[in-house]
Motif scaffolding. Structure first.
Motif, short mmCIF file in Angstrom:
data_model
loop_
_atom_site.label_atom_id
_atom_site.label_comp_id
_atom_site.label_asym_id
_atom_site.label_seq_id
_atom_site.Cartn_x
_atom_site.Cartn_y
_atom_site.Cartn_z
N GLN A 98 0.81 -1.21 0.00
CA GLN A 98 0.00 0.00 0.00
C GLN A 98 0.85 1.27 0.00
OE1 GLN A 98 -3.17 -0.57 2.90
NE2 GLN A 98 -3.46 -2.63 2.11
N PRO A 138 -3.62 7.13 -5.06
CA PRO A 138 -3.52 5.99 -5.97
C PRO A 138 -4.70 5.96 -6.95
CG PRO A 138 -3.25 5.29 -3.69
CD PRO A 138 -3.64 6.73 -3.66
N GLN A 190 8.60 6.86 -4.84
CA GLN A 190 9.12 7.97 -5.63
C GLN A 190 9.74 9.03 -4.74
OE1 GLN A 190 6.23 6.22 -6.98
NE2 GLN A 190 5.49 7.56 -8.61
N VAL A 212 -0.08 6.94 -9.22
CA VAL A 212 -0.87 7.92 -8.48
C VAL A 212 -1.35 9.04 -9.40
CG1 VAL A 212 0.15 7.57 -6.22
CG2 VAL A 212 1.31 9.05 -7.85
N ASP A 269 1.64 1.74 -3.58
CA ASP A 269 0.45 2.26 -4.27
C ASP A 269 0.34 3.77 -4.13
OD1 ASP A 269 -0.32 -0.19 -5.13
OD2 ASP A 269 -1.89 -0.51 -3.65
N PHE A 270 0.69 4.26 -2.96
CA PHE A 270 0.57 5.69 -2.69
C PHE A 270 1.75 6.49 -3.24
CE2 PHE A 270 -3.03 4.71 -0.17
CZ PHE A 270 -3.70 5.90 0.07
N GLY A 271 2.65 5.82 -3.94
CA GLY A 271 3.78 6.53 -4.56
C GLY A 271 4.89 6.87 -3.58
#
Lengths: 413, 291
Positions: free
Chosen positions: A248, B140, A256, B131, A251-253
């Motif tokens: 998760q 996301p 990066q 995202v 998923d939320f980046g």
């Protein structure tokens, strides 16, 4: 074994008591005689629940250790038997099962438990009954004077060792570090280890979030973690929690913006969520099969495991089952039997190398001094095969320096 | 604490709530119309996730899995109704409850035998990886898609129940099955369809949750507890209640996570306790309704 079986055995033995010893031995059924000779090792582990994958690997490896000894004729001619019990990842259940193993099954020693909270419950029981317990779960407290007894041995790495090794590889002075931590003993100990290591390195703590143990959704923690703007996010949880939390976060980046670091990177969880999610995640480990290019004992262990398990490779937590049971059996071999005091003595003197290089139990607190691996999860395109999961970033040789000192743990020095 | 963080947090809560709503909806429809407390709902949620994953890998596309798994598992639900549940109508509420409780164990063990107890990776569909920049932060894509899809499903369900003849029969059948039978409606077929719909919704919840959480045989047990909490808060059998309560629970968890993260799971039970104290029948429940 059903209850009726063991009672009938005792009555039979009582009935035979009148006969001469030699005749009794001859007359006794094979099963009864074997039970007298067999060395029984109790093995509580969470076969059901979120750590089940790791637990099953532990059982396979523990059985392998037993099999190898039995194949060589056992210990002083006595066969070894492993009594596996499901502790359901519950301290009460583990204590009950352990007590049963000791009182009813008359085990000679106990090895096992995966959760740090559960192992302390097992330790309570074994300590009170004077039975040897080789813990194969990460813990920073089991070696401390208040929980320690001469019967307690800790084969697993501890949070202090893994977090220090991981921090050394990933943190630099001035870096900002945030923490997502499972709210129970394991998480707290890992957090303490990381904070200690990051203070030594000179990295800054920008915040920590404790999450409930066994949470299915971590999304609600992500916005705040991102708003802390750290360079490194340390996720200190275990089993499925690790898989879900990392997935998760990705998923939320999160990746990066920052690097994801875990105290212990789990083989099975990496398999459960796949290479893309884990790519670049760094964590500590006690064992990785890829060590076989550097270590003869790893190669031998892999080969034995493959032979016994249809070509499968051993995993990190599985290796604990092997080295925990293996070291105990080696000490019994040296002690010439199961006499508790003699085995404790032998364990304290033991120098063993079962999976990855030399190990020994430090005398004051019975912590196994051993090497710590730091692994990085490979990119999918860099994997040579399905089992090629990690690159070994570091293999820190075992030394007393990586442990907290005996006086710090409260032991008389 | 700035506003954009709170908005992001709200959005996380809505996405979380969306999965809760779709799962609780199946539970509440089956209870409301059939009077069956379906303890296998969590297991069917899990089966849905596995079916979605299996069908997605078979066809090579997540979308087929998303479309077919709820239909297939819904049909499986109808089979369960026809073979097992049907026999227990008119008996005490405990009988179907115990039956479905046992059924959930059978389903979980079955999946363990076929797929093993380790988790299996469920990749996010390629179109929805990554995202989206909302201007105030990144969110996301997949979770935004879940919110949108659940909204569409809710709308479709509402239209079907309120605006179609079938919906009329279903609503009437829930209120007075005897009169419906007198009027010549085969109520058995209506119940079959309702149970299938409820199970299909559980499966849809499972497929939607798949790419967010790891897929494993135990994933349904936690969801079952959450779905029951939502159903109780909303009022047993109330569709509007399930929607409102699901979102309420999701948002509460999310906002509590912001200020007291370690309390995040407990908050939904606290919410349930408060609602039960003030309105024992739940927010949209009908007082004194018999199951």
């Amino acid at each position: 074994m059903p209850k009726s079986g063991s009672t009938s055995k005792i009555t039979r033995r009582t009935a035979l008591a009148g006969l001469s010893a030699g005749a009794a031995l001859l007359a006794m059924p094979r099963l009864g005689r074997a039970a007298d000779e067999t060395i029984r090792i109790g093995f509580p582990t969470p076969l059901t629940g979120p750590f089940a994958a790791e637990a099953r690997d532990q059982v396979k490896c523990a059985e392998l250790a037993v099999k190898l000894v039995n194949d060589k004729g056992g210990i002083g001619g006595r066969k070894v038997e492993l009594l596996v019990r499901d502790d359901k990842l519950n301290a009460g259940e583990a204590a009950t099962r352990t007590l049963e193993l000791i009182e009813k099954d008359k085990v000679h020693a106990v090895v096992g438990a995966l959760s740090s909270a559960v192992q302390l419950a097992v330790n309570e029981v074994t300590r009170a009954r004077g039975v040897i317990y080789v813990s194969i779960s990460q813990s920073d407290t089991i070696n401390e004077a208040k929980d320690f007894s001469k019967y307690t041995f800790h084969e697993a790495l501890n949070p202090h060792m893994t977090t220090a090794a991981v921090a050394r590889q990933t943190l630099k002075k001035g870096m900002k570090v945030a923490h997502l931590v499972a709210d129970y003993a394991y998480g707290h100990e890992m957090l303490r280890g990381f904070k200690r290591a990051q203070a030594a390195i000179g990295a800054d703590n920008v915040g920590e979030i404790l999450h409930p143990f066994g949470a299915a959704d971590y999304s609600t923690f992500m916005p705040r973690l991102m708003s802390m703007r750290p360079d490194v996010l340390c996720i200190s949880n275990f089993g499925r929690d690790q898989a879900n939390a990392i997935k998760q976060a990705v998923d939320f980046g999160v990746k990066q913006q920052m690097k994801i670091v875990v105290p212990v990177i789990l083989h099975n969880q990496r398999l459960a969520v796949g290479p893309d999610v884990f790519e670049g995640v760094v964590g500590g480990a006690n064992y990785y099969w890829g060590l076989e290019t550097q270590s003869k004992s790893a190669a031998a262990f892999n080969a034995a495991f493959k032979a016994a398990n249809g070509g499968a490779i051993p995993t990190d937590y599985g290796a604990y089952g092997y080295s925990g049971v293996g070291s105990l059996l080696a000490a019994m071999q040296a002690a010439g039997g199961t006499d508790t005091d003699k085995v404790v003595d032998a364990l304290e003197k033991l120098q063993y190398d079962l999976t990855k290089g030399p190990q020994h139990y430090r005398k004051c607190d019975h912590q196994s001094v051993q090497s710590v691996l730091v692994l990085e999860s490979k990119k999918k395109s860099a994997m040579a095969g399905d089992n090629d999961l990690f690159a070994i970033l570091a293999n820190d040789t075992g030394s007393d320096d990586m442990l907290r000192s005996c006086s710090e743990l409260g032991h008389a020095t | 604490m700035d506003l954009s963080l709170i908005i992001m947090q709200l959005l996380s809560g809505i996405a979380l709530g969306a999965v809760l709503v779709i799962t609780a909806l199946g539970l509440t429809i089956v209870f409301g119309m059939l009077g069956v407390v379906n303890f296998a709902h969590g297991a069917l949620f899990m089966i849905g996730a596995y079916a979605g994953l299996y069908l997605a890998s078979l066809t090579g596309s997540f979308w087929w899995g998303l479309l077919l798994a709820p239909i297939l598992i819904g049909a499986f639900g109808m089979l369960i109704e026809f073979v097992l549940i049907r026999r227990l109508y008119g008996r005490s509420i405990d009988d179907p409850l115990l039956l479905t409780f046992g059924l959930s164990y059978v389903l979980v063990e079955g999946v363990r035998i076929v797929f093993g107890s380790d988790g299996i990776p469920f990749p996010t569909p390629p179109q929805l990886i990554g995202v989206l920049d909302l201007g105030i932060g990144f969110f996301p894509r997949y979770r935004l898609f879940v919110i949108a899809l659940v909204a569409v499903v809710l709308l479709a369900l509402w239209l079907a129940l309120e605006k179609t003849r079938v919906g009329l029969i279903v609503r009437a059948g829930a209120r007075d099955p005897t009169i419906m039978q007198v009027l010549g409606v085969d109520i058995g077929r209506v119940w079959l369809a309702i149970f299938g719909l409820g199970v299909g919704l559980a499966a849809l919840g499972g497929v939607l949750a798949g790419p967010m959480r790891s897929v494993n045989p135990e994933m349904g047990s936690l969801v079952l507890a959450e779905a029951f909490v939502v159903t109780v808060i909303g009022g047993l059998g109330s569709i509007v209640g399930a929607v409102v309560a699901g979102l309420m629970v999701g948002i509460s968890i999310s906002l509590v996570a912001l200020f007291a993260p370690e309390m995040a799971t407990i908050v939904m039970f606290a919410l349930m306790a408060v609602v039960l104290l003030i309105r024992p029948q739940g927010l949209f429940g009908v007082r004194g309704r018999t199951a």
